[in-house]
Enzyme design. Structure first.
Site, PDB file in Angstrom:
ATOM      1  N   ASP A 266      -3.571   0.629 -14.159  1.00 15.46           N
ATOM      2  CA  ASP A 266      -4.418   0.950 -13.005  1.00 15.46           C
ATOM      3  C   ASP A 266      -5.516  -0.106 -12.922  1.00 15.46           C
ATOM      4  O   ASP A 266      -6.329  -0.231 -13.842  1.00 15.46           O
ATOM      5  CB  ASP A 266      -5.013   2.349 -13.244  1.00 15.46           C
ATOM      6  CG  ASP A 266      -5.902   2.807 -12.102  1.00 15.46           C
ATOM      7  OD1 ASP A 266      -6.310   1.969 -11.263  1.00 15.46           O
ATOM      8  OD2 ASP A 266      -6.193   4.013 -12.061  1.00 15.46           O
TER       9      ASP A 266
ATOM     10  N   ASN B  98      -7.714  -5.212   4.045  1.00 16.51           N
ATOM     11  CA  ASN B  98      -7.269  -5.523   5.409  1.00 16.51           C
ATOM     12  C   ASN B  98      -8.303  -6.443   6.052  1.00 16.51           C
ATOM     13  O   ASN B  98      -9.413  -6.600   5.544  1.00 16.51           O
ATOM     14  CB  ASN B  98      -7.046  -4.252   6.235  1.00 16.51           C
ATOM     15  CG  ASN B  98      -8.261  -3.343   6.214  1.00 16.51           C
ATOM     16  OD1 ASN B  98      -9.320  -3.692   6.741  1.00 16.51           O
ATOM     17  ND2 ASN B  98      -8.129  -2.200   5.567  1.00 16.51           N
TER      18      ASN B  98
ATOM     19  N   GLY C  43      -4.087   3.032  -0.808  1.00 13.44           N
ATOM     20  CA  GLY C  43      -3.558   2.168  -1.863  1.00 13.44           C
ATOM     21  C   GLY C  43      -4.623   1.711  -2.846  1.00 13.44           C
ATOM     22  O   GLY C  43      -5.570   2.447  -3.155  1.00 13.44           O
ATOM     23  N   VAL C  44      -4.468   0.493  -3.305  1.00 12.27           N
ATOM     24  CA  VAL C  44      -5.389  -0.027  -4.312  1.00 12.27           C
ATOM     25  C   VAL C  44      -6.787  -0.242  -3.714  1.00 12.27           C
ATOM     26  O   VAL C  44      -7.797  -0.091  -4.410  1.00 12.27           O
ATOM     27  CB  VAL C  44      -4.794  -1.304  -4.964  1.00 12.27           C
ATOM     28  CG1 VAL C  44      -4.823  -2.495  -4.037  1.00 12.27           C
ATOM     29  CG2 VAL C  44      -5.471  -1.611  -6.280  1.00 12.27           C
ATOM     30  N   ASP C  45      -6.857  -0.532  -2.434  1.00 12.68           N
ATOM     31  CA  ASP C  45      -8.131  -0.703  -1.722  1.00 12.68           C
ATOM     32  C   ASP C  45      -8.955   0.591  -1.816  1.00 12.68           C
ATOM     33  O   ASP C  45     -10.126   0.579  -2.252  1.00 12.68           O
ATOM     34  CB  ASP C  45      -7.806  -1.054  -0.254  1.00 12.68           C
ATOM     35  CG  ASP C  45      -9.012  -1.537   0.541  1.00 12.68           C
ATOM     36  OD1 ASP C  45     -10.101  -1.670  -0.040  1.00 12.68           O
ATOM     37  OD2 ASP C  45      -8.847  -1.785   1.758  1.00 12.68           O
TER      38      ASP C  45
ATOM     39  N   SER D 151       0.274  -6.913  -0.819  1.00  8.24           N
ATOM     40  CA  SER D 151       1.193  -6.744   0.328  1.00  8.24           C
ATOM     41  C   SER D 151       2.434  -5.899   0.066  1.00  8.24           C
ATOM     42  O   SER D 151       3.214  -5.664   0.994  1.00  8.24           O
ATOM     43  CB  SER D 151       1.660  -8.098   0.920  1.00  8.24           C
ATOM     44  OG  SER D 151       0.685  -8.635   1.778  1.00  8.24           O
ATOM     45  N   THR D 152       2.668  -5.463  -1.166  1.00  5.10           N
ATOM     46  CA  THR D 152       3.944  -4.775  -1.436  1.00  5.10           C
ATOM     47  C   THR D 152       3.849  -3.254  -1.311  1.00  5.10           C
ATOM     48  O   THR D 152       4.809  -2.548  -1.621  1.00  5.10           O
ATOM     49  CB  THR D 152       4.504  -5.134  -2.834  1.00  5.10           C
ATOM     50  OG1 THR D 152       3.587  -4.684  -3.838  1.00  5.10           O
ATOM     51  CG2 THR D 152       4.717  -6.624  -2.966  1.00  5.10           C
ATOM     52  N   GLY D 153       2.710  -2.754  -0.841  1.00  4.70           N
ATOM     53  CA  GLY D 153       2.577  -1.316  -0.591  1.00  4.70           C
ATOM     54  C   GLY D 153       2.637  -1.060   0.904  1.00  4.70           C
ATOM     55  O   GLY D 153       3.681  -1.241   1.532  1.00  4.70           O
TER      56      GLY D 153
ATOM     57  N   TYR E 259       1.764  -2.767   3.348  1.00  5.99           N
ATOM     58  CA  TYR E 259       2.159  -3.917   4.172  1.00  5.99           C
ATOM     59  C   TYR E 259       3.649  -4.259   4.078  1.00  5.99           C
ATOM     60  O   TYR E 259       4.124  -5.147   4.792  1.00  5.99           O
ATOM     61  CB  TYR E 259       1.289  -5.135   3.853  1.00  5.99           C
ATOM     62  CG  TYR E 259      -0.090  -5.089   4.500  1.00  5.99           C
ATOM     63  CD1 TYR E 259      -0.481  -4.018   5.314  1.00  5.99           C
ATOM     64  CD2 TYR E 259      -1.009  -6.120   4.322  1.00  5.99           C
ATOM     65  CE1 TYR E 259      -1.739  -3.974   5.904  1.00  5.99           C
ATOM     66  CE2 TYR E 259      -2.264  -6.085   4.922  1.00  5.99           C
ATOM     67  CZ  TYR E 259      -2.623  -5.007   5.706  1.00  5.99           C
ATOM     68  OH  TYR E 259      -3.867  -4.986   6.293  1.00  5.99           O
TER      69      TYR E 259
HETATM   70  N1  AR6 Z   1      -3.867  -0.250  -9.541  1.00  7.95           N
HETATM   71  C1  AR6 Z   1      -2.955  -1.242  -9.381  1.00  7.95           C
HETATM   72  N2  AR6 Z   1      -2.094  -1.272  -8.348  1.00  7.95           N
HETATM   73  C2  AR6 Z   1      -2.162  -0.275  -7.433  1.00  7.95           C
HETATM   74  C3  AR6 Z   1      -3.103   0.778  -7.518  1.00  7.95           C
HETATM   75  C4  AR6 Z   1      -3.981   0.760  -8.641  1.00  7.95           C
HETATM   76  N3  AR6 Z   1      -4.909   1.714  -8.813  1.00  7.95           N
HETATM   77  N4  AR6 Z   1      -2.911   1.615  -6.460  1.00  7.95           N
HETATM   78  C5  AR6 Z   1      -1.886   1.103  -5.732  1.00  7.95           C
HETATM   79  N5  AR6 Z   1      -1.428  -0.035  -6.319  1.00  7.95           N
HETATM   80  P1  AR6 Z   1      -1.343  -1.466  -1.134  1.00  7.95           P
HETATM   81  P2  AR6 Z   1      -0.974  -3.789   0.670  1.00  7.95           P
HETATM   82  C6  AR6 Z   1      -0.336  -0.938  -5.916  1.00  7.95           C
HETATM   83  O1  AR6 Z   1      -0.743  -0.559  -0.128  1.00  7.95           O
HETATM   84  O2  AR6 Z   1       0.493  -3.579   0.691  1.00  7.95           O
HETATM   85  C7  AR6 Z   1      -4.668  -0.591   2.327  1.00  7.95           C
HETATM   86  O3  AR6 Z   1      -4.816   0.560   3.088  1.00  7.95           O
HETATM   87  C8  AR6 Z   1       0.745  -0.362  -5.035  1.00  7.95           C
HETATM   88  O4  AR6 Z   1       1.679   0.343  -5.818  1.00  7.95           O
HETATM   89  O5  AR6 Z   1      -2.553  -1.015  -1.865  1.00  7.95           O
HETATM   90  O6  AR6 Z   1      -1.517  -5.182   0.466  1.00  7.95           O
HETATM   91  C9  AR6 Z   1      -5.573  -1.735   2.781  1.00  7.95           C
HETATM   92  O7  AR6 Z   1      -6.757  -1.249   3.339  1.00  7.95           O
HETATM   93  C10 AR6 Z   1       1.366  -1.633  -4.467  1.00  7.95           C
HETATM   94  O8  AR6 Z   1       2.322  -2.155  -5.383  1.00  7.95           O
HETATM   95  O9  AR6 Z   1      -1.740  -2.914  -0.465  1.00  7.95           O
HETATM   96  C11 AR6 Z   1      -4.718  -2.435   3.779  1.00  7.95           C
HETATM   97  O10 AR6 Z   1      -4.866  -1.853   5.069  1.00  7.95           O
HETATM   98  C12 AR6 Z   1       0.190  -2.608  -4.423  1.00  7.95           C
HETATM   99  O11 AR6 Z   1      -0.872  -1.968  -5.126  1.00  7.95           O
HETATM  100  C13 AR6 Z   1      -3.321  -2.241   3.279  1.00  7.95           C
HETATM  101  O12 AR6 Z   1      -3.346  -1.072   2.483  1.00  7.95           O
HETATM  102  C14 AR6 Z   1      -0.280  -2.957  -3.035  1.00  7.95           C
HETATM  103  O13 AR6 Z   1      -0.204  -1.826  -2.176  1.00  7.95           O
HETATM  104  C15 AR6 Z   1      -2.885  -3.386   2.392  1.00  7.95           C
HETATM  105  O14 AR6 Z   1      -1.530  -3.190   2.019  1.00  7.95           O
END
Ligand code: AR6
Length: 192
Positions: free
Chosen positions: A20, A34, A42-44, A131-133, A135
């Protein structure tokens, strides 16, 4: 959090871990944000929750001053209560099928995040899989782009002040994908 797998590149260590990102200690953590720096899921969402409101406050100020952060670019804020000196917000591409320059934008997101870290004297940096969540970027392709970008930067003159770059993968499946992509790129076989 496991110890993961690491590889020495130039003067630095490139490490893959399963865990995490909100619990990681590093000079800089990287957020998959974003363009409006408006927070989200997500992670944000997790980083904002763990780091507290000072992060969103600084994001609002950056948005007011320069309209946010375009895809492929990066900005630095406080890390609030996170175990880091700074939080780097970068914006990956939204996946549109792979022919819309997504690889290049993703590559620049990693590269510009490391440039910003170096510019601020931050020597250890931890990334999520950008980008792999939400996006939708396919993880195997994203892993190759991400690792290539990190390896190239660490091997370049620009990267010589960095001590450790870590990719923190959130699921065992993602960890395995990154692990085999790194084996492929570095010419090593993954351990059984
Ligand atoms: N620690 C590490 N990785 C994580 C965690 C964590 N606590 N939580 C999720 N992930 P995403 P994106 C992974 O969707 O695709 C947001 O709403 C997750 O499993 O967080 O770049 C922003 O505001 C995935 O593999 O980011 C943007 O609008 C990875 O983080 C949008 O999502 C990325 O998933 C960005 O989308």
């Amino acid at each position: 959090m496991n110890d993961g797998f690491s590889l020495t590149v130039g003067r630095a260590v490139l490490r893959l871990t399963l865990g995490d990102l909100t619990e990681v200690a590093a000079d800089a953590l990287v957020n998959a944000a974003n363009s409006r720096l408006a927070g989200g899921g997500g992670v944000d969402g997790a980083l904002h929750r763990a780091g507290g409101p000072a992060i969103a406050e600084e994001c609002r100020r950056i948005r007011a001053e320069r309209g946010g952060c375009p895809p492929g670019e990066a900005v630095l804020t406080t890390a609030g209560r996170l175990k880091a000196r700074g939080l780097i917000h970068t914006v990956g591409p939204v996946w549109r099928g792979g022919q819309a320059g997504e690889d290049e934008v993703l590559r620049r997101a990693y590269q510009n995040s490391l440039r910003l870290a170096v510019a601020h004297g931050l020597r250890t940096v931890a990334f999520p899989s950008i980008s792999t969540g939400a996006y939708g970027f396919p993880v195997a392709r994203a892993a190759r782009v991400a690792l290539r970008a990190l390896l190239d930067f660490l091997a370049s003159p620009e990267g010589q002040s960095l001590a450790e770059v870590q990719l923190v993968l959130h699921t065992p499946e993602d960890y395995a994908v990154y692990r085999s992509a790194l084996a492929e790129l570095s010419g090593q076989r993954p351990l059984p």
